[in-house]
Design an enzyme around this catalytic site. Sequence first.
Site, PDB file in Angstrom:
ATOM      1  N   ASP A  64       0.517  -1.023  -0.142  1.00  0.00           N
ATOM      2  CA  ASP A  64       0.409  -0.045  -0.108  1.00  0.00           C
ATOM      3  C   ASP A  64       1.272   1.426   0.051  1.00  0.00           C
ATOM      4  O   ASP A  64       1.956   1.590   0.983  1.00  0.00           O
ATOM      5  CB  ASP A  64      -0.797  -0.410   1.204  1.00  0.00           C
ATOM      6  CG  ASP A  64      -2.164   1.287   0.982  1.00  0.00           C
ATOM      7  OD1 ASP A  64      -1.540   2.174   0.990  1.00  0.00           O
ATOM      8  OD2 ASP A  64      -3.012   0.951   1.955  1.00  0.00           O
ATOM      9  N   TYR A 155      -9.504  15.246  -8.318  1.00  0.00           N
ATOM     10  CA  TYR A 155      -8.203  14.486  -8.697  1.00  0.00           C
ATOM     11  C   TYR A 155      -7.626  15.095 -10.088  1.00  0.00           C
ATOM     12  O   TYR A 155      -6.040  14.902  -9.916  1.00  0.00           O
ATOM     13  CB  TYR A 155      -8.869  13.296  -9.952  1.00  0.00           C
ATOM     14  CG  TYR A 155      -8.471  12.799 -10.659  1.00  0.00           C
ATOM     15  CD1 TYR A 155      -7.708  12.082  -9.887  1.00  0.00           C
ATOM     16  CD2 TYR A 155      -8.425  12.658 -12.686  1.00  0.00           C
ATOM     17  CE1 TYR A 155      -6.760  10.494 -11.196  1.00  0.00           C
ATOM     18  CE2 TYR A 155      -7.300  12.133 -12.545  1.00  0.00           C
ATOM     19  CZ  TYR A 155      -6.540  11.526 -12.643  1.00  0.00           C
ATOM     20  OH  TYR A 155      -6.129  10.239 -13.212  1.00  0.00           O
ATOM     21  N   ALA A 157      -6.611  18.560  -9.434  1.00  0.00           N
ATOM     22  CA  ALA A 157      -4.987  19.117  -8.683  1.00  0.00           C
ATOM     23  C   ALA A 157      -4.082  18.360  -7.952  1.00  0.00           C
ATOM     24  O   ALA A 157      -3.085  18.535  -8.232  1.00  0.00           O
ATOM     25  CB  ALA A 157      -6.719  19.714  -7.267  1.00  0.00           C
ATOM     26  N   LYS A 159      -3.712  15.438 -10.075  1.00  0.00           N
ATOM     27  CA  LYS A 159      -2.347  15.319 -10.761  1.00  0.00           C
ATOM     28  C   LYS A 159      -1.470  16.934 -10.973  1.00  0.00           C
ATOM     29  O   LYS A 159      -0.267  16.149 -11.730  1.00  0.00           O
ATOM     30  CB  LYS A 159      -2.655  14.931 -11.995  1.00  0.00           C
ATOM     31  CG  LYS A 159      -3.754  13.662 -11.696  1.00  0.00           C
ATOM     32  CD  LYS A 159      -2.252  12.261 -11.594  1.00  0.00           C
ATOM     33  CE  LYS A 159      -2.866  11.254 -10.587  1.00  0.00           C
ATOM     34  NZ  LYS A 159      -1.715  10.028 -11.122  1.00  0.00           N
TER      35      LYS A 159
HETATM   36  N1  LIG Z   1      -6.776   5.999 -16.810  1.00  0.00           N
HETATM   37  C1  LIG Z   1      -6.554   6.980 -17.656  1.00  0.00           C
HETATM   38  O1  LIG Z   1      -7.760   7.732 -17.902  1.00  0.00           O
HETATM   39  C2  LIG Z   1      -5.989   7.929 -16.395  1.00  0.00           C
HETATM   40  C3  LIG Z   1      -5.426   9.542 -17.227  1.00  0.00           C
HETATM   41  C4  LIG Z   1      -4.742   9.975 -16.916  1.00  0.00           C
HETATM   42  C5  LIG Z   1      -3.885   9.710 -15.691  1.00  0.00           C
HETATM   43  N2  LIG Z   1      -4.248   8.002 -15.003  1.00  0.00           N
HETATM   44  C6  LIG Z   1      -3.475   8.146 -14.099  1.00  0.00           C
HETATM   45  O2  LIG Z   1      -1.964   6.618 -14.912  1.00  0.00           O
HETATM   46  C7  LIG Z   1      -2.148   5.826 -13.216  1.00  0.00           C
HETATM   47  C8  LIG Z   1      -2.561   4.773 -13.363  1.00  0.00           C
HETATM   48  O3  LIG Z   1      -4.012   4.705 -13.827  1.00  0.00           O
HETATM   49  P1  LIG Z   1      -4.798   3.108 -14.165  1.00  0.00           P
HETATM   50  O4  LIG Z   1      -6.206   4.025 -15.382  1.00  0.00           O
HETATM   51  O5  LIG Z   1      -3.839   1.867 -14.823  1.00  0.00           O
HETATM   52  O6  LIG Z   1      -5.615   2.671 -13.037  1.00  0.00           O
HETATM   53  P2  LIG Z   1      -5.744   1.455 -12.737  1.00  0.00           P
HETATM   54  O7  LIG Z   1      -7.098   1.592 -11.703  1.00  0.00           O
HETATM   55  O8  LIG Z   1      -6.501   0.297 -13.468  1.00  0.00           O
HETATM   56  O9  LIG Z   1      -4.906   0.872 -11.825  1.00  0.00           O
HETATM   57  C9  LIG Z   1      -4.054   1.366 -10.819  1.00  0.00           C
HETATM   58  C10 LIG Z   1      -3.857   0.440 -10.176  1.00  0.00           C
HETATM   59  O10 LIG Z   1      -3.373   1.192  -8.616  1.00  0.00           O
HETATM   60  C11 LIG Z   1      -3.783   0.249  -7.549  1.00  0.00           C
HETATM   61  N3  LIG Z   1      -3.826   1.325  -6.101  1.00  0.00           N
HETATM   62  C12 LIG Z   1      -4.293   1.946  -5.675  1.00  0.00           C
HETATM   63  N4  LIG Z   1      -4.434   2.926  -4.457  1.00  0.00           N
HETATM   64  C13 LIG Z   1      -3.546   1.849  -4.337  1.00  0.00           C
HETATM   65  C14 LIG Z   1      -2.617   2.003  -3.042  1.00  0.00           C
HETATM   66  N5  LIG Z   1      -3.114   3.064  -1.792  1.00  0.00           N
HETATM   67  N6  LIG Z   1      -1.330   1.393  -2.681  1.00  0.00           N
HETATM   68  C15 LIG Z   1      -1.115   0.931  -3.666  1.00  0.00           C
HETATM   69  N7  LIG Z   1      -1.593   0.834  -5.415  1.00  0.00           N
HETATM   70  C16 LIG Z   1      -2.682   1.073  -5.102  1.00  0.00           C
HETATM   71  C17 LIG Z   1      -4.704   0.162  -7.832  1.00  0.00           C
HETATM   72  O11 LIG Z   1      -5.016  -1.572  -7.344  1.00  0.00           O
HETATM   73  C18 LIG Z   1      -4.652  -0.337  -9.375  1.00  0.00           C
HETATM   74  O12 LIG Z   1      -4.278  -1.771  -9.888  1.00  0.00           O
HETATM   75  C19 LIG Z   1      -2.808   6.472 -11.940  1.00  0.00           C
HETATM   76  O13 LIG Z   1      -1.765   7.705 -11.642  1.00  0.00           O
HETATM   77  C20 LIG Z   1      -3.580   7.725 -12.884  1.00  0.00           C
HETATM   78  O14 LIG Z   1      -4.083   8.409 -11.774  1.00  0.00           O
HETATM   79  C21 LIG Z   1      -4.928   7.192 -16.129  1.00  0.00           C
END
Ligand SMILES: NC(=O)c1ccc[n+]([C@@H]2O[C@H](COP(=O)([O-])OP(=O)(O)OC[C@H]3O[C@@H](n4cnc5c(N)ncnc54)[C@H](O)[C@@H]3O)[C@@H](O)[C@H]2O)c1
Length: 253
Positions: A64, A155, A157, A159
């Site tokens: 975590d 969110y 903010a 990022k």
């Molecule tokens: N999907 C989008 O549209 C998008 C757009 C811009 C930025 N992002 C960023 O990309 C990154 C990845 O997002 P994603 O879309 O792959 O999401 P996702 O939900 O598919 O994957 C995120 C992972 O982070 C893990 N996670 C969450 N809280 C956690 C914690 N406390 N400790 C350890 N692991 C934890 C989750 O279990 C999950 O496996 C994120 O930082 C997200 O903000 C995503």
Amino acid sequence: MPSPAHHDPENRVAVVTGAASGIGSATAELLAAKGVRVSAWDVDARFTAPASTAAERFLRLRVDVRDPRQVADAAAATCDQWGRIDLLVNSAGLFLVGPLEEVSADAVANLFEVNVIGTTLVTQACLPALAACRGAVVNLSSTVALKATKSNSHYAASKAAVAALTRCWALELAPKGIRVNAVAPGPTKTNIYHAAGMDEESQRRLLEGRKNDIPLGRIGTPEEIARWIVRLGLSDDWITGQVLAVDGGMCVA
Ligand SMILES: NC(=O)c1ccc[n+]([C@@H]2O[C@H](COP(=O)([O-])OP(=O)(O)OC[C@H]3O[C@@H](n4cnc5c(N)ncnc54)[C@H](O)[C@@H]3O)[C@@H](O)[C@H]2O)c1
């Protein structure tokens, strides 16, 4: 002290947080396919090594990122196993949707704890090993940090904070030879929207709506985001402190 691995990915070790899903999972997969040893961290332990990886090249750790103890133990376990960390990808993250009137302080605190404090704790814990390898950090910002949208202000903010940390750490860590960049993905189909409590219909409405704001006319895939994370992370390019939008042109529209 480990030497810089230069252009041979097979000598390199990467830590990827949020590796169980979406962009983190695609990044771990791509790194493994290039022969990089991957220390894959996630709070959700239900994930397996990429098919392309031999078990001894993949370390799966339940971490975590909000918990400094777990993070320190995972960094130590990675170094015990492989003796180095060349690349850190901070992909663990949460999304939060809803109008200002409805947002709760607890939800905002948890969002910042994962997206901002978690990114900080993990980077801190990996810092000595990254410095020893003159390694690289790639953070995950977002298009919404660069361009205003409705209904996800906190969110955005969180990022924007990641983008600011990226620029400041680039400056601070350059003397140690550590490059720090971020990728700012546009809307990408992953589990993040479901994890934020959105049902299928609300996800469809959000992503379809966003599609109209994207000049290239479609949402992204985790694999095309991963490509740029890996490019920024594994190259020895003369680039640091940059937040690269991979978003079909959304932030310039
Ligand atoms: N999907 C989008 O549209 C998008 C757009 C811009 C930025 N992002 C960023 O990309 C990154 C990845 O997002 P994603 O879309 O792959 O999401 P996702 O939900 O598919 O994957 C995120 C992972 O982070 C893990 N996670 C969450 N809280 C956690 C914690 N406390 N400790 C350890 N692991 C934890 C989750 O279990 C999950 O496996 C994120 O930082 C997200 O903000 C995503």
